[in-house]
Scaffold this motif. Structure first.
Motif, mmCIF file in Angstrom:
data_model
loop_
_atom_site.group_PDB
_atom_site.id
_atom_site.type_symbol
_atom_site.label_atom_id
_atom_site.label_comp_id
_atom_site.label_asym_id
_atom_site.label_seq_id
_atom_site.Cartn_x
_atom_site.Cartn_y
_atom_site.Cartn_z
ATOM 1 N N GLU A 209 0.705 -1.375 -0.066
ATOM 2 C CA GLU A 209 -0.024 0.047 0.006
ATOM 3 C C GLU A 209 0.880 1.329 0.063
ATOM 4 O O GLU A 209 0.502 2.344 -0.625
ATOM 5 N N ARG A 212 2.081 1.564 -3.447
ATOM 6 C CA ARG A 212 0.884 2.131 -4.439
ATOM 7 C C ARG A 212 0.692 3.555 -4.104
ATOM 8 O O ARG A 212 0.507 4.564 -5.035
ATOM 9 N N ALA A 213 0.617 4.073 -2.776
ATOM 10 C CA ALA A 213 0.539 5.499 -2.741
ATOM 11 C C ALA A 213 1.631 6.335 -3.030
ATOM 12 O O ALA A 213 1.206 7.371 -3.821
ATOM 13 N N GLN A 214 2.899 5.873 -3.207
ATOM 14 C CA GLN A 214 4.074 6.743 -3.610
ATOM 15 C C GLN A 214 3.845 6.590 -5.066
ATOM 16 O O GLN A 214 4.085 7.789 -5.732
ATOM 17 N N LEU A 215 3.526 5.707 -5.691
ATOM 18 C CA LEU A 215 3.386 5.613 -7.030
ATOM 19 C C LEU A 215 2.168 6.499 -7.601
ATOM 20 O O LEU A 215 2.323 6.990 -8.710
ATOM 21 N N ALA A 216 1.197 6.511 -6.900
ATOM 22 C CA ALA A 216 0.237 7.465 -7.226
ATOM 23 C C ALA A 216 0.508 8.967 -7.284
ATOM 24 O O ALA A 216 0.127 9.563 -7.903
ATOM 25 N N GLU A 217 1.624 9.433 -6.464
ATOM 26 C CA GLU A 217 1.886 10.729 -6.285
ATOM 27 C C GLU A 217 2.844 11.109 -7.359
ATOM 28 O O GLU A 217 3.447 12.349 -7.808
ATOM 29 N N GLY A 219 4.223 11.700 -10.830
ATOM 30 C CA GLY A 219 3.623 12.154 -12.135
ATOM 31 C C GLY A 219 4.559 12.570 -13.091
ATOM 32 O O GLY A 219 5.636 12.055 -12.966
ATOM 33 N N THR A 243 10.831 -1.862 -8.947
ATOM 34 C CA THR A 243 9.950 -0.428 -9.301
ATOM 35 C C THR A 243 10.807 0.687 -9.430
ATOM 36 O O THR A 243 10.744 1.497 -10.446
#
Length: 473
Positions: A209, A212-217, A219, A243
């Motif tokens: 998680e 995932r949260a870091q990847l979502a940020e 850009g 990753t």
């Protein structure tokens, strides 16, 4: 898809159901094992009590209470002489038990299934209407010696068969004790396993998680960010490292793309600006313009724009299979000789062009692209050569080698890798028209890589020496 169960819930349900199944099977086995063990103990006690009663008759002992288990005593005619214990008010509801065989061994025993019926129309207890396992033994004496009217009576002799019932009441009592524990304990244990699986899965997925949260940020403009790497050293750690390595490559690729776009814009700006200036001056003073000369200058700028556009398009589409051309067996020696014939008029008398390729050197690839590779190397050598350019091709073992040498200033060792990058020119002070766009060597290196080979700058006594190695065809 909405409605799908989460990983944690699926794992917890699977663990709980598996635990419920295993514990249920284990509880059933334990219950059955305890019941069988109690029945075996009851049968052993019945055997012992039957032998004790039959031995008592054999030695002339008076009838008495011979144990805790109910028993039957049959005479030689198969009639019930007596019933012991709780069977004093009952009768046999099934077929007669097996009598002692004639003759019978001293250790004769029998195992029978005996059904006990009620003594009266209303009589009912836990013995009535049930079938029990009876353990039989025998004695040769029916009644011991006694006195009648003060006179001694001889003992009546005959075989006596004794059956003791092995009752399941102790086994049933043990089941009544353990059943509530199993009915409550098995579901609770399965629920506990499911909760433990939920907790363990939640802890295991916590780093996922976070990733995932870091990847979502991350850009387009934040490619320098990286995901956290757990210190557990397991699969999630390897996934996080992979990753981050992918993000490193993506950042480098984005930086190279931005640099490529900036360099391409800078390269295109010069001929466009020259063309625009030429046209504006010609239109502002048409009466003083040498139109043939102006047209020639405009044509030169257009040709440079066309060459830049073709080179950029080649690099952009070079990895597409449809642009590779027809693959066949290509003779590098023939390519060099053809190229030399085409370029000698343009070289003039200043630079001598020599070809050293006496034998065919065959490789598998695209003739069009290999011809362009050799042409780019020749153009680079021609611009830097002082008096001579040498083209050679030969086969060494499993490889074919193509060399382009010139007697110019050479390439410094620290720049031998950098010159194959797009828009790289070592002499930044020279004019762009004379020095080229800086794409020729990049295109040559790209063609070599896509043919499974390598292009490098090799050490030389003087000048530059470019070496192409390809697998032999």
């Amino acid at each position: 898809m909405p409605g799908r169960l989460s990983t944690r819930l699926r794992t917890s349900l699977a663990a709980g159901l598996a635990a419920l199944l295993l514990l249920g099977v284990g509880a059933w086995w334990l219950r059955d094992h305890m019941y069988d063990a109690q029945l075996e103990a009851a049968e052993a006690d019945a055997h012992a009590q039957a032998r004790e009663i039959s031995n008592g008759y054999k030695h002339g002992q008076q009838l008495a209470d011979h144990g805790q288990l109910p028993y039957l005593v049959l005479n030689s005619a198969g009639q019930v002489v007596t019933m012991g214990g709780p069977l004093t008010t009952q009768h046999l509801a099934g077929g007669p038990p097996v009598l002692v065989p004639q003759p019978a061994p001293d250790d004769w025993q029998s195992v029978q299934r005996i059904t006990i019926g009620p003594a009266g129309p209303v009589a009912a207890n836990r013995y009535s209407g049930r079938t029990f396992t009876a353990m039989g033994s025998w004695s040769p004496l029916l009644w011991p010696s006694s006195e009648e009217n003060g006179q001694p009576v001889k003992p009546k002799v005959g075989p006596v068969t004794v059956y003791v019932l092995a009752t399941p009441f102790a086994a049933e009592a043990s089941l009544r004790t353990i059943d509530p524990v199993l009915r409550l304990g098995v579901p609770l244990a399965a629920l506990l396993v499911a909760l433990m699986a939920w907790t363990a899965t939640s802890r295991a997925l916590r780093p996922v998680e976070a990733i995932r949260a870091q990847l979502a940020e991350i850009g387009e403009h934040r490619l320098d960010r990286r995901v956290p790497v757990p210190r557990s050293g397991d699969e999630i750690t390897r996934m996080a490292r992979t990753t981050n390595a992918t993000l490193d490559r993506l950042e480098r690729s984005a930086a190279q793309q931005q640099r490529f776009v900036a360099d391409a814009s800078h390269e295109l700006r010069s001929p466009i600006a020259a063309l625009r200036t030429n046209l504006e001056v010609s239109l502002a003073h048409p009466e003083r313009t040498d139109w043939p000369a102006a047209t020639q200058e405009a044509l030169t700028s257009v040709e440079r724009l066309q060459q830049l556009t073709e080179d950029l398009l080649f690099l952009a589409r070079g990895s597409h299979p449809a642009t590779a051309g027809r693959l066949s067996s290509v003779d590098l020696s023939a390519v060099l000789r053809e190229l030399a014939d085409q370029c000698r008029p343009a070289l003039g008398a200043r630079v001598a062009l020599r070809v050293d390729a006496p034998e065919p050197v065959l490789v598998h690839g695209s003739r069009i692209r290999l011809h362009r590779l050799a042409r780019n190397l020749l153009d680079n050598a021609r611009r830097h050569a002082a008096a001579e350019v040498v083209l050679s091709a030969r086969r060494t073992g499993q490889h074919c080698v193509l060399e382009v040498r010139d007697d110019g200033p050479g390439v410094p060792p620290e720049d031998r890798e950098r010159i194959f990058e797009p828009f790289t020119r070592l002499d930044e002070a020279r004019s762009r028209d004379a020095g080229g766009s800086g794409l020729g060597l990049a295109i040559a290196a790209d063609i070599a890589t896509r043919h499974g080979g390598t292009l490098r700058v090799a050490p030389a006594r003087s000048g530059a020496r470019f070496v192409l190695e390809l697998p032999a065809g």
